[in-house]
Design an enzyme around this catalytic site. Structure first.
Site, PDB file in Angstrom:
ATOM      1  N   ASP A 233     -37.345  -4.106 -26.853  1.00 48.45           N
ATOM      2  CA  ASP A 233     -36.829  -4.575 -28.140  1.00 48.45           C
ATOM      3  C   ASP A 233     -35.502  -5.318 -27.976  1.00 48.45           C
ATOM      4  O   ASP A 233     -34.610  -4.862 -27.266  1.00 48.45           O
ATOM      5  CB  ASP A 233     -36.593  -3.396 -29.085  1.00 48.45           C
ATOM      6  CG  ASP A 233     -37.834  -2.557 -29.329  1.00 48.45           C
ATOM      7  OD1 ASP A 233     -38.622  -2.361 -28.386  1.00 48.45           O
ATOM      8  OD2 ASP A 233     -38.004  -2.077 -30.468  1.00 48.45           O
ATOM      9  N   HIS A 235     -34.273  -7.019 -31.170  1.00 51.88           N
ATOM     10  CA  HIS A 235     -33.805  -6.761 -32.534  1.00 51.88           C
ATOM     11  C   HIS A 235     -32.621  -7.629 -32.963  1.00 51.88           C
ATOM     12  O   HIS A 235     -31.621  -7.131 -33.479  1.00 51.88           O
ATOM     13  CB  HIS A 235     -33.454  -5.281 -32.700  1.00 51.88           C
ATOM     14  CG  HIS A 235     -34.639  -4.434 -33.069  1.00 51.88           C
ATOM     15  ND1 HIS A 235     -35.393  -4.644 -34.205  1.00 51.88           N
ATOM     16  CD2 HIS A 235     -35.204  -3.375 -32.437  1.00 51.88           C
ATOM     17  CE1 HIS A 235     -36.369  -3.764 -34.256  1.00 51.88           C
ATOM     18  NE2 HIS A 235     -36.290  -2.984 -33.191  1.00 51.88           N
ATOM     19  N   ASP A 262     -40.615  -6.709 -31.238  1.00 50.84           N
ATOM     20  CA  ASP A 262     -39.385  -6.444 -31.996  1.00 50.84           C
ATOM     21  C   ASP A 262     -38.254  -7.356 -31.544  1.00 50.84           C
ATOM     22  O   ASP A 262     -37.178  -6.920 -31.145  1.00 50.84           O
ATOM     23  CB  ASP A 262     -38.987  -4.962 -31.905  1.00 50.84           C
ATOM     24  CG  ASP A 262     -39.835  -4.087 -32.813  1.00 50.84           C
ATOM     25  OD1 ASP A 262     -40.861  -4.567 -33.321  1.00 50.84           O
ATOM     26  OD2 ASP A 262     -39.475  -2.905 -33.012  1.00 50.84           O
ATOM     27  N   ASP A 265     -35.102  -8.570 -36.765  1.00 48.69           N
ATOM     28  CA  ASP A 265     -34.745  -7.492 -37.710  1.00 48.69           C
ATOM     29  C   ASP A 265     -33.570  -6.669 -37.188  1.00 48.69           C
ATOM     30  O   ASP A 265     -33.357  -6.520 -35.998  1.00 48.69           O
ATOM     31  CB  ASP A 265     -35.926  -6.556 -38.009  1.00 48.69           C
ATOM     32  CG  ASP A 265     -36.862  -7.105 -39.070  1.00 48.69           C
ATOM     33  OD1 ASP A 265     -36.424  -7.984 -39.838  1.00 48.69           O
ATOM     34  OD2 ASP A 265     -38.017  -6.653 -39.136  1.00 48.69           O
ATOM     35  N   ARG A 266     -32.834  -6.113 -38.151  1.00 50.12           N
ATOM     36  CA  ARG A 266     -31.652  -5.271 -37.927  1.00 50.12           C
ATOM     37  C   ARG A 266     -30.467  -6.095 -37.419  1.00 50.12           C
ATOM     38  O   ARG A 266     -29.486  -6.256 -38.107  1.00 50.12           O
ATOM     39  CB  ARG A 266     -31.967  -4.102 -36.999  1.00 50.12           C
ATOM     40  CG  ARG A 266     -32.984  -3.147 -37.582  1.00 50.12           C
ATOM     41  CD  ARG A 266     -33.116  -1.902 -36.709  1.00 50.12           C
ATOM     42  NE  ARG A 266     -34.071  -0.975 -37.285  1.00 50.12           N
ATOM     43  CZ  ARG A 266     -33.811  -0.090 -38.223  1.00 50.12           C
ATOM     44  NH1 ARG A 266     -32.592  -0.019 -38.717  1.00 50.12           N
ATOM     45  NH2 ARG A 266     -34.737   0.713 -38.691  1.00 50.12           N
ATOM     46  N   ASN A 294     -43.989  -3.946 -34.050  1.00 40.20           N
ATOM     47  CA  ASN A 294     -44.205  -3.525 -35.441  1.00 40.20           C
ATOM     48  C   ASN A 294     -43.274  -4.259 -36.408  1.00 40.20           C
ATOM     49  O   ASN A 294     -43.541  -4.318 -37.610  1.00 40.20           O
ATOM     50  CB  ASN A 294     -44.030  -2.009 -35.589  1.00 40.20           C
ATOM     51  CG  ASN A 294     -42.627  -1.535 -35.275  1.00 40.20           C
ATOM     52  OD1 ASN A 294     -42.118  -1.778 -34.182  1.00 40.20           O
ATOM     53  ND2 ASN A 294     -41.990  -0.861 -36.216  1.00 40.20           N
ATOM     54  N   HIS A 295     -42.199  -4.860 -35.888  1.00 39.99           N
ATOM     55  CA  HIS A 295     -41.284  -5.617 -36.758  1.00 39.99           C
ATOM     56  C   HIS A 295     -41.662  -7.089 -36.885  1.00 39.99           C
ATOM     57  O   HIS A 295     -40.981  -7.824 -37.611  1.00 39.99           O
ATOM     58  CB  HIS A 295     -39.842  -5.476 -36.284  1.00 39.99           C
ATOM     59  CG  HIS A 295     -39.185  -4.237 -36.807  1.00 39.99           C
ATOM     60  ND1 HIS A 295     -38.423  -4.221 -37.948  1.00 39.99           N
ATOM     61  CD2 HIS A 295     -39.218  -2.963 -36.360  1.00 39.99           C
ATOM     62  CE1 HIS A 295     -37.996  -2.987 -38.179  1.00 39.99           C
ATOM     63  NE2 HIS A 295     -38.468  -2.215 -37.222  1.00 39.99           N
ATOM     64  N   HIS A 343     -46.385  -2.800 -27.347  1.00 36.51           N
ATOM     65  CA  HIS A 343     -45.123  -2.425 -27.980  1.00 36.51           C
ATOM     66  C   HIS A 343     -45.040  -0.931 -28.281  1.00 36.51           C
ATOM     67  O   HIS A 343     -44.043  -0.280 -27.981  1.00 36.51           O
ATOM     68  CB  HIS A 343     -44.908  -3.212 -29.274  1.00 36.51           C
ATOM     69  CG  HIS A 343     -43.612  -2.863 -29.951  1.00 36.51           C
ATOM     70  ND1 HIS A 343     -42.401  -3.265 -29.461  1.00 36.51           N
ATOM     71  CD2 HIS A 343     -43.347  -2.111 -31.059  1.00 36.51           C
ATOM     72  CE1 HIS A 343     -41.434  -2.784 -30.221  1.00 36.51           C
ATOM     73  NE2 HIS A 343     -41.978  -2.095 -31.205  1.00 36.51           N
ATOM     74  N   ARG A 391     -43.148   8.824 -37.186  1.00 39.34           N
ATOM     75  CA  ARG A 391     -42.797   7.651 -37.986  1.00 39.34           C
ATOM     76  C   ARG A 391     -43.609   7.557 -39.271  1.00 39.34           C
ATOM     77  O   ARG A 391     -43.312   6.744 -40.133  1.00 39.34           O
ATOM     78  CB  ARG A 391     -43.046   6.380 -37.167  1.00 39.34           C
ATOM     79  CG  ARG A 391     -42.233   6.285 -35.908  1.00 39.34           C
ATOM     80  CD  ARG A 391     -42.650   5.066 -35.115  1.00 39.34           C
ATOM     81  NE  ARG A 391     -42.045   5.036 -33.791  1.00 39.34           N
ATOM     82  CZ  ARG A 391     -40.889   4.451 -33.496  1.00 39.34           C
ATOM     83  NH1 ARG A 391     -40.193   3.858 -34.429  1.00 39.34           N
ATOM     84  NH2 ARG A 391     -40.425   4.456 -32.259  1.00 39.34           N
ATOM     85  N   HIS A 418     -40.255   0.115 -28.326  1.00 37.00           N
ATOM     86  CA  HIS A 418     -40.386   0.755 -29.640  1.00 37.00           C
ATOM     87  C   HIS A 418     -39.412   1.886 -29.928  1.00 37.00           C
ATOM     88  O   HIS A 418     -39.238   2.270 -31.076  1.00 37.00           O
ATOM     89  CB  HIS A 418     -41.831   1.261 -29.758  1.00 37.00           C
ATOM     90  CG  HIS A 418     -42.311   1.608 -31.139  1.00 37.00           C
ATOM     91  ND1 HIS A 418     -41.960   0.910 -32.268  1.00 37.00           N
ATOM     92  CD2 HIS A 418     -43.139   2.599 -31.562  1.00 37.00           C
ATOM     93  CE1 HIS A 418     -42.576   1.442 -33.317  1.00 37.00           C
ATOM     94  NE2 HIS A 418     -43.284   2.472 -32.910  1.00 37.00           N
TER      95      HIS A 418
END
Length: 489
Positions: A233, A235, A262, A265-266, A294-295, A343, A391, A418
């Protein structure tokens, strides 16, 4: 009932006092952003006295911080069950529902809070914001039923986009990405400049065409004497992405990379990250690889910042085009027929083959169950067997599940991402399940290291490079996120 009052039952006063001490210690760890230790201590408080709603409510918040949304949901519901008037329980449950994209359920909980606290401005704001999302989604669903929506990619006319004279940034050569363009782009982004929208759109249209031609499972051949790098990730942490390239070298035909989902995001430099990665994919299509995380989905992007960032830096139309592109990202990669990289993780059944993964119809938003969902969302667990996901999406799988999958498909081990890991990576399931996470000091709060994996084609033995966070411009993580999730960083 106030938050300091306890529900008395068969719990001794001594146990109640012990529980309260555990909670107080846990609160200190929470304040210091050591959420995993806080969770352990809240758990000890619950074990000593399982009748106090606050303990579950506090642990729920800590689970939210560590992205264990399923556990957060369970704890918030338990807190409400113990005390129907515990308002923070409804707040926590609403946040868990929001994090999972379950907006209608979140709206019900926010409504409960506003009824309990009619003068609470924060509660009213959250209810109003959530209600807007629910109405917007309902409207979009109605529109999509009424008409066959055209692909955004088909509506883009690059000829209508003029390059202004004052633009001095990187330029495509003959409409193609070159090494010079990538070097210029990195330097341009480092100074917090923006790529011209014409070039941005061109990259997106070209990358969509490329991904559409790929299977859901991509096979990669690494020659014996060649090295290969796997990153987890990112991110939106652009300056940490540059650090990887500084340590390990820029991507090239002799320095291939796989980025394992990923990308966005964030972190608030997601646009810079994704165009840099897509640029290298176009420059070295057979030596630079990207898996969907997943993002890379519309719901996650709307909640965790990427959608807002694209709209702020470009337009709503481009945000929609990104969704189309992400739908075509491959779901997994198989290296030398020996290592599978995805992922999230493995599956809720034991008979899944590589051939089945290869044939997944991926051009869609991730479903809530099935192979595609599990590839993007699942996590390993130390105990054998399977368990519901912490999750709330996907499954948790044990070492026996990993072993069976590897034997069935004649593989050596799996690599996944992840999850934040303190040292940037983790080796589990007797060395057969490796996690790599490449965003150090995740969200500027977690104090974790980042890592990437290096291996060569001959022995495929993983080695690990670990590094710390790089300074970045003063733009906080989640700057573009939905206001309902600003608590997440």
């Amino acid at each position: 009932m106030s938050e300091n009052e306890e529900i008395t039952g068969d719990v001794s006063s001594e146990d109640s006092k012990r529980a309260e001490k555990f909670k107080e210690k846990a609160n200190e760890y929470f304040k210091n952003q050591d959420f995993n230790k806080a969770i352990k201590l809240y758990t000890q408080a619950i074990e000593a006295d399982p009748t106090v709603a606050v303990y579950y409510g506090n642990r729920s918040f800590a689970y939210l911080k560590t992205e264990c949304f399923g556990y957060a949901l369970t704890d918030a519901s338990k807190a409400i069950e113990l005390d129907k008037n515990y308002v923070k329980g409804y707040y926590r449950r609403a946040a868990a529902h929001m994090s999972l994209g379950k907006f209608k359920q979140a709206l019900k909980d926010y409504e409960t809070v506003t009824k309990a606290r009619p003068k609470d401005k924060d509660a009213k704001t959250k209810f109003t914001e959530c209600n807007k999302i629910v109405k917007k989604l309902a409207f979009e669903k109605a529109i999509s039923v009424e008409e066959n929506k055209k692909n955004v990619a088909d509506t883009i006319n690059l000829d209508d986009m003029a390059i202004e004279d004052e633009y001095t940034g990187p330029k495509l050569e003959d409409n193609k990405v070159t090494l010079q363009f990538m070097e210029d782009l990195i330097a341009w982004y480092t100074k917090q400049n923006k790529l011209h929208r014409k070039y941005a759109y061109k990259i997106l249209l070209d990358i969509k065409t490329w991904f559409m031609a790929q299977p859901s499972l991509v096979d990669i051949t690494i020659p014996d004497d060649n090295k290969f790098t796997i990153c987890g990730d990112i991110h939106g942490q652009y300056y940490d992405l540059l650090n990887i390239f500084e340590i390990n070298g820029l991507p090239s035909e002799t320095n291939p990379y796989l980025f394992n989902g990923d990308f966005v995001d964030r972190g608030s430099f997601s646009v810079e990250c994704i165009f840099t990665l897509f640029g290298f994919k176009l420059l070295y299509p057979n030596h630079f690889f990207m898996s969907r995380g997943n993002h890379e989905s519309a719901t996650m992007n709307q909640m965790y910042g990427f959608d807002g960032e694209v709209k702020a830096k470009y337009s709503a139309q481009m945000a929609e085009l990104f969704t189309e592109v992400y739908n075509w990202l491959p779901l997994a990669h198989c290296l030398n027929n020996r290592v599978l990289v995805m992922h999230g993780g493995l599956f809720s059944r034991d008979d899944v083959t590589l051939a089945e993964i290869r044939e997944i119809d991926r051009n869609r938003q991730p479903p809530e169950e099935g192979l595609m969902c599990e590839l993007l969302w699942s996590d390993p667990q130390p105990q054998p067997g399977r368990a519901p996901s912490k999750r709330g999406v996907g499954v948790q799988f044990g070492p026996d599940v990993t072993q069976k999958f590897l034997e069935l498909n004649n593989l050596d081990y799996i690599v996944r991402s992840h999850e934040v890991k303190d040292n940037g990576y983790e080796i589990a399931h007797d060395g057969k399940c490796i996690t790599v996470f490449s965003a150090p000091n995740y969200c500027d709060t977690m104090n974790n290291r980042g890592a990437y994996i290096k291996l060569n084609g001959k022995n495929m033995k993983p080695t690990y490079v670990v590094y710390g966070a790089r300074p970045h411009p003063n733009v906080v993580p989640m700057a573009y996120a939905n206001s309902l999730l600003k608590f997440m960083c």
